[in-house]
Scaffold this motif. Structure first.
Motif, PDB file in Angstrom:
ATOM      1  N   ARG A 149      53.902  77.613   3.983  1.00  0.00           N
ATOM      2  CA  ARG A 149      54.715  78.339   4.960  1.00  0.00           C
ATOM      3  C   ARG A 149      55.285  79.620   4.373  1.00  0.00           C
TER       4      ARG A 149
ATOM      5  N   TYR B 151      52.825  82.347   4.913  1.00  0.00           N
ATOM      6  CA  TYR B 151      52.423  82.480   6.315  1.00  0.00           C
ATOM      7  C   TYR B 151      52.320  83.959   6.703  1.00  0.00           C
TER       8      TYR B 151
ATOM      9  N   THR C 156      55.838  86.095  11.020  1.00  0.00           N
ATOM     10  CA  THR C 156      56.997  85.208  11.109  1.00  0.00           C
ATOM     11  C   THR C 156      56.566  83.804  11.524  1.00  0.00           C
ATOM     12  N   TRP C 157      57.049  82.812  10.795  1.00  0.00           N
ATOM     13  CA  TRP C 157      56.751  81.415  11.128  1.00  0.00           C
ATOM     14  C   TRP C 157      57.797  80.896  12.107  1.00  0.00           C
ATOM     15  N   LEU C 158      57.320  80.286  13.187  1.00  0.00           N
ATOM     16  CA  LEU C 158      58.198  79.592  14.127  1.00  0.00           C
ATOM     17  C   LEU C 158      57.788  78.130  14.199  1.00  0.00           C
TER      18      LEU C 158
ATOM     19  N   ASP D 263      55.359  84.611  16.797  1.00  0.00           N
ATOM     20  CA  ASP D 263      54.500  83.923  15.831  1.00  0.00           C
ATOM     21  C   ASP D 263      53.063  84.012  16.319  1.00  0.00           C
TER      22      ASP D 263
ATOM     23  N   GLY E 160      50.625  83.866  13.761  1.00  0.00           N
ATOM     24  CA  GLY E 160      49.892  83.187  12.702  1.00  0.00           C
ATOM     25  C   GLY E 160      48.778  84.007  12.084  1.00  0.00           C
TER      26      GLY E 160
ATOM     27  N   ARG F 220      55.050  91.251  13.486  1.00  0.00           N
ATOM     28  CA  ARG F 220      55.158  90.474  12.250  1.00  0.00           C
ATOM     29  C   ARG F 220      56.583  90.401  11.737  1.00  0.00           C
TER      30      ARG F 220
ATOM     31  N   TYR G  85      61.867  83.763  21.660  1.00  0.00           N
ATOM     32  CA  TYR G  85      60.979  83.170  20.671  1.00  0.00           C
ATOM     33  C   TYR G  85      59.593  83.038  21.306  1.00  0.00           C
TER      34      TYR G  85
ATOM     35  N   MET H 173      55.663  82.312  21.167  1.00  0.00           N
ATOM     36  CA  MET H 173      54.603  81.625  20.439  1.00  0.00           C
ATOM     37  C   MET H 173      53.252  82.086  20.957  1.00  0.00           C
TER      38      MET H 173
ATOM     39  N   ASN I 207      50.469  81.933  18.474  1.00  0.00           N
ATOM     40  CA  ASN I 207      49.500  81.302  17.577  1.00  0.00           C
ATOM     41  C   ASN I 207      48.774  80.187  18.321  1.00  0.00           C
TER      42      ASN I 207
ATOM     43  N   LYS J 206      49.240  76.471  17.488  1.00  0.00           N
ATOM     44  CA  LYS J 206      50.496  75.805  17.833  1.00  0.00           C
ATOM     45  C   LYS J 206      50.668  75.638  19.343  1.00  0.00           C
TER      46      LYS J 206
END
Length: 299
Positions: free
Chosen positions: A72, A75, A78-80, A200, A202, A209, A272, A274, A276, A279
């Motif tokens: 992680r 990664y 940004t990782w969520l 995110d 990925g 980013r 937030y 998402m 990726n 996910k």
């Protein structure tokens, strides 16, 4: 039967493991491995099945988290946490709703694996220090010290949280309308001046980013994304993810991306996103979460 006991407590076990790992896929893997261990236990040899199962899944989750922690840190972008679709009723338990919120999950990500497990078990699920010690393989004295350190860390970084409500869902509806009409001032009026947008991708699809901050910059960024990602055939659905109001964006009937909204005092304070695809595979199914009783067992 082993299967009956595991099924009975599965929602609780999933909730614990998901909060420790931040990944529904990894949580499912841990539960599967834990079930195999449980199925090998001699029937009737465990006096308190739930206590035993919580200890098993906690230790398995800790082992897994230590393995993925380094990945992680490398990664792309940004990782969520992997978003989970939740029933709106989860907001009736404010502690549970906050514990799976994106903001708090990101704070938990800054803890060490043991600190995270201790905080989750003690502060979220209400287990005593002695009960937590039995789950993480530490002495009670050590767990008290870890719990104090983790709590101080989390409280210094946590954002103010409000459970999802009809009022917050209405704000999201207005936000999406302003986005569709290209109303930059309308978007700014719905957001707090210090709003933060985190995405995110990925490294697999386009996504900012780094976090975008400030209502003017976020509004411009949102409209830019809308122009390139939302077409006449895009279907937008309202939903609840991680105890937060959210919007799902579907193209050709497939979930392409989603955004969860953090709202406080009538203003959007966090978005937030998402994107990726890895996910989003499990993002359709509604997850049943359970915090169990406040004092689940006595060792």
């Amino acid at each position: 039967m082993a299967e009956d006991a595991f099924t009975e407590h599965r929602a609780l076990l999933f909730t614990i493991v998901y909060e420790i790992l931040g990944s529904a896929a990894d949580a499912e893997d841990v539960l599967q491995e834990s079930y195999l261990r449980w199925s090998g236990v001699e029937p009737g040899s465990v006096e308190h099945p739930r206590a035993y199962l919580v200890r098993v899944v906690t230790r398995q989750a800790l082992n897994h988290l230590r393995k993925v922690k380094a990945r992680r840190e490398e990664y792309v972008g940004t990782w969520l946490p992997e978003p989970i679709r939740t029933d709106p009723a989860v907001s009736e338990d404010a502690v549970l709703a906050e514990s799976v919120s994106m903001a708090l999950m990101l704070v938990l990500e800054t803890l060490s694996p043991t600190e995270r497990a201790v905080f989750v078990l003690h502060d979220v699920f209400g287990y005593t220090h002695g009960e937590v010690a039995a789950s993480v393989g530490k002495t009670e004295v050590t767990v008290r010290q870890i719990a104090y350190r983790a709590r101080r860390h989390v409280h210094a970084r946590r954002r103010r949280f409000e459970p999802e409500s009809e009022a917050s869902r209405e704000i999201v509806r207005r936000f999406l309308l302003a986005t569709s009409e290209g109303e930059i001032q309308g978007l700014m009026d719905l957001m707090a001046p210090d709003v933060v947008q985190i995405a995110d991708g990925g490294g697999k699809v386009f996504a900012a980013r780094r976090p975008v901050t400030g209502h003017a910059d976020v509004a411009r960024f949102v409209l830019g994304v809308a122009r390139t990602s939302i077409t006449a055939t895009t279907r937008i659905e309202h939903a609840t993810y991680n105890g937060m109001p959210a919007a799902r964006f579907l193209n050709d009937g497939e979930l392409d991306w989603l955004v969860a909204f953090e709202i406080h005092d009538g203003k959007i304070t966090g978005l937030y996103a998402m994107r990726n695809p890895d996910k989003l595979h499990r993002a359709d199914a509604v997850r049943t979460l359970d915090r169990g009783e406040q004092r689940p067992w006595r060792p």
